[in-house]
Design a protein around this motif. Structure first.
Motif, short mmCIF file in Angstrom:
data_model
loop_
_atom_site.label_atom_id
_atom_site.label_comp_id
_atom_site.label_asym_id
_atom_site.label_seq_id
_atom_site.Cartn_x
_atom_site.Cartn_y
_atom_site.Cartn_z
N LEU A 160 21.33 43.62 -65.27
CA LEU A 160 22.55 44.11 -64.65
C LEU A 160 22.23 45.00 -63.45
CD1 LEU A 160 25.56 43.75 -65.14
CD2 LEU A 160 25.54 45.90 -66.39
N TYR A 215 21.30 42.75 -60.60
CA TYR A 215 22.47 42.07 -60.04
C TYR A 215 23.30 43.03 -59.18
CZ TYR A 215 27.05 39.85 -59.84
OH TYR A 215 28.24 39.34 -59.42
N MET A 263 21.39 34.25 -62.16
CA MET A 263 22.52 35.15 -62.00
C MET A 263 23.81 34.42 -61.65
SD MET A 263 21.48 38.25 -62.50
CE MET A 263 19.96 39.22 -62.57
N LEU A 323 27.23 32.23 -61.96
CA LEU A 323 28.30 32.05 -62.93
C LEU A 323 29.22 30.94 -62.45
CD1 LEU A 323 29.20 35.84 -63.46
CD2 LEU A 323 27.78 34.43 -64.96
N MET A 329 28.87 39.53 -66.75
CA MET A 329 27.40 39.46 -66.80
C MET A 329 26.86 40.10 -68.07
SD MET A 329 25.93 37.90 -64.20
CE MET A 329 24.31 38.64 -64.38
N LYS A 381 27.53 37.83 -71.05
CA LYS A 381 26.63 36.68 -71.06
C LYS A 381 25.22 37.09 -71.51
CE LYS A 381 24.29 35.14 -67.66
NZ LYS A 381 23.77 34.59 -66.38
N GLU A 426 27.69 29.55 -67.57
CA GLU A 426 26.64 29.29 -66.56
C GLU A 426 26.78 27.92 -65.90
OE1 GLU A 426 22.88 31.87 -68.31
OE2 GLU A 426 23.00 29.72 -68.70
#
Length: 379
Positions: free
Chosen positions: A230, A233, A326, A328, A357, A360, A377
């Motif tokens: 995270l 990202y 990363m 989606l 995120m 997931k 994904e």
């Protein structure tokens, strides 16, 4: 012989209970948004900054001092940027009623010309018919035509007044919500500071002593994985959006567009919302271009320039930097943004992607609901 009263696994009663539980959770999230929004936002920021506090602790710097220093470093650039943008933002807020009136007047002029051109061929046969058969109704027809000619401006004036009133109401609502926004920002700062100072100790006690955590090592690995992915990202997206805003401001300054720094900061903030943020930025820049240049082709210049920069960023730079891990599903993102916006408003939209995120990553590391992970994904 005894008969079991328990319902089988996955029976109707179980499904009803799960549905009621889901509705109760959604209602709680909506009802407690004023409390949960600062908590979630503070948790994400503290999650990003906690490794720096841990590094400072290893070199014998107390958590209080390192957390306070990080808070100052975090607030300084945003405070400076806010001071720079306060004056142009206030000027645009004050100009909203005037902008609505000017745009409405120009639209009214165009609509008047279109109405006059469309009514010309219809008026001629009516005059011929009245002259040949019903001459004694001529006065009434003249009065009706006069009423028709007078009615569109009245309706258009009413629309103009409504647009002005709506713009004034929007400005008043923004100003009235300012105290609540400032209170939430202040609460977030307090939460972030206390999470950085006392959060790690509480987390260790929770992992070590609470019986709900059965696999302690797995819980530690899961939290570390969430923090790593995270953080990567959010930091990557923040850098990309900052570069996008800087490039937009530089190009706007070169083209002579007013308040280029304000628009650069706006598009950088809006770009944290995938897909919808870019569309909203284009709409706002289109209005800004109409205000500065009028209803001419040049009015499309700010929106068109930003659209080109945004396409370059979203289609080439961001996928190359983030990679497949990363990514989606776009449809899932749009649906999730709608749900988060309905629950928590604008702040919910900004927090939607980090929450998705995290969800997931948790499912992937626990090995739970693999079909949901694949659905999120899927490209």
């Amino acid at each position: 012989m005894t008969v079991s009263t328990t319902s089988p696994k996955g029976g109707p009663q179980t499904k009803v209970l799960k549905t009621l539980l889901l509705l109760a959770v959604i209602y709680t999230l909506y009802l407690a948004k004023s409390l949960l929004i600062p908590l979630f936002f503070s948790a994400f920021v503290a999650l990003l900054l906690s490794p720096l506090v841990a590094i400072a602790r290893r070199i014998y710097i107390p958590r209080t001092i390192s957390a306070a220093a990080l808070m100052v470093l975090l607030l300084t650039p945003f405070t400076f940027l806010g001071l720079q943008l306060a004056e142009p933002a206030e000027r645009w807020m004050q100009a909203l009623p005037k902008m609505a009136a000017e745009i409405t007047e120009e639209i009214n002029e165009i609509s008047d010309s279109l109405v006059e051109e469309s009514e010309k061929p219809v008026a001629e046969p009516q005059e011929e018919e009245s002259d040949s058969f019903f001459d004694w109704f001529g006065d009434d027809d003249d009065e009706k035509e006069a009423e028709k000619a007078e009615s569109p401006p009245e309706e258009q004036n009413t629309v103009s007044d409504k647009l002005k009133q709506n713009s004034i109401e929007m400005a008043i609502s923004v100003l009235s919500n300012a105290p609540l926004l400032l209170a939430q920002i202040f609460a977030c700062l307090i939460f972030i500071f206390f999470l950085l100072v006392f959060g790690p100790g509480l987390f260790k006690v929770f992992i070590r002593d609470f019986p709900i955590v059965t696999n302690k090592r797995r819980a530690l690995v899961l939290v570390h994985h969430i923090q790593t992915e995270l953080s990567a990202y959010i930091v990557t997206i923040s850098i990309i959006n900052a570069l996008l805003g800087t490039a937009t401001a530089i190009v706007f300054t070169y083209l002579g567009i007013d308040d280029a720094i304000l628009w650069g900061a706006l598009v950088a903030l809006m770009n944290f919302v995938p897909y919808l943020g870019g569309l909203a930025s284009c709409s706002i820049l289109l209005v800004a271009g109409m205000v500065q240049f009028g209803l001419v082709s040049t009015a499309f210049l700010p929106a068109a320039v930003f659209l080109g920069i945004n396409i370059l960023e979203s289609q080439l730079i961001t996928p190359a930097v983030l990679g497949r891990s990363m990514q989606l599903n776009p449809l899932i993102i749009i649906l999730w943004l709608s749900v988060a916006g309905w629950l928590w408003g604008i702040v919910g939209v900004l927090l939607a992607v980090p929450l998705l995120m995290s969800f997931k990553i948790i499912l992937k590391n626990l090995g739970a609901l693999p079909h949901w992970v694949r659905l999120i994904e899927t490209k």
